[in-house]
Design a protein around this motif. Sequence first.
Motif, PDB file in Angstrom:
ATOM      1  N   GLY A  12      41.548  30.990  46.687  1.00 53.82           N
ATOM      2  CA  GLY A  12      42.747  31.788  46.403  1.00 53.82           C
ATOM      3  C   GLY A  12      43.658  31.203  45.344  1.00 53.82           C
ATOM      4  O   GLY A  12      44.862  31.448  45.361  1.00 53.82           O
ATOM      5  N   CYS A  13      43.109  30.450  44.396  1.00 56.02           N
ATOM      6  CA  CYS A  13      43.961  29.818  43.373  1.00 56.02           C
ATOM      7  C   CYS A  13      44.522  30.842  42.392  1.00 56.02           C
ATOM      8  O   CYS A  13      45.457  30.553  41.672  1.00 56.02           O
ATOM      9  CB  CYS A  13      43.190  28.740  42.627  1.00 56.02           C
ATOM     10  N   SER A  14      43.924  31.996  42.327  1.00 61.00           N
ATOM     11  CA  SER A  14      44.348  33.162  41.520  1.00 61.00           C
ATOM     12  C   SER A  14      44.204  32.998  40.012  1.00 61.00           C
ATOM     13  O   SER A  14      44.739  33.793  39.248  1.00 61.00           O
ATOM     14  CB  SER A  14      45.765  33.624  41.893  1.00 61.00           C
ATOM     15  N   SER A  15      43.477  31.991  39.555  1.00 62.09           N
ATOM     16  CA  SER A  15      43.227  31.854  38.106  1.00 62.09           C
ATOM     17  C   SER A  15      42.513  33.074  37.554  1.00 62.09           C
ATOM     18  O   SER A  15      42.797  33.521  36.443  1.00 62.09           O
ATOM     19  CB  SER A  15      42.361  30.630  37.819  1.00 62.09           C
ATOM     20  N   CYS A  16      41.574  33.606  38.334  1.00 62.80           N
ATOM     21  CA  CYS A  16      40.812  34.768  37.860  1.00 62.80           C
ATOM     22  C   CYS A  16      41.736  35.969  37.635  1.00 62.80           C
ATOM     23  O   CYS A  16      41.590  36.686  36.641  1.00 62.80           O
ATOM     24  CB  CYS A  16      39.703  35.127  38.833  1.00 62.80           C
ATOM     25  N   VAL A  17      42.698  36.150  38.525  1.00 63.68           N
ATOM     26  CA  VAL A  17      43.639  37.269  38.380  1.00 63.68           C
ATOM     27  C   VAL A  17      44.558  37.028  37.180  1.00 63.68           C
ATOM     28  O   VAL A  17      44.844  37.942  36.400  1.00 63.68           O
ATOM     29  CB  VAL A  17      44.469  37.457  39.672  1.00 63.68           C
TER      30      VAL A  17
END
Length: 71
Positions: free
Chosen positions: A13-18
């Motif tokens: 859930g680090c959210s780098s992709c988002v």
Amino acid sequence: MAKIIQEHDKCIGCSSCVALCSRFWEMADDGKARPINSEKKGQNYELELETPGCSKEAAEACPVQCIMVKE
Ligand code: F3S
């Protein structure tokens, strides 16, 4: 055609992709990411696209390498 596969259980859930690819990635209710409009197949989410676009950058940036792009 390209196929994006995410091993959802590995996502932290680090959210780098988002951050890098909000056109194709979103955060889900479980605090992990998934490809927008993807299909759940077992533990994975899968999405077919004409071209992978920024999902390639997302795959490179993912700290746990749970995004695969097949072309
Ligand atoms: Fe998860 Fe990797 Fe995205 S850890 S939130 S799939 S960058």
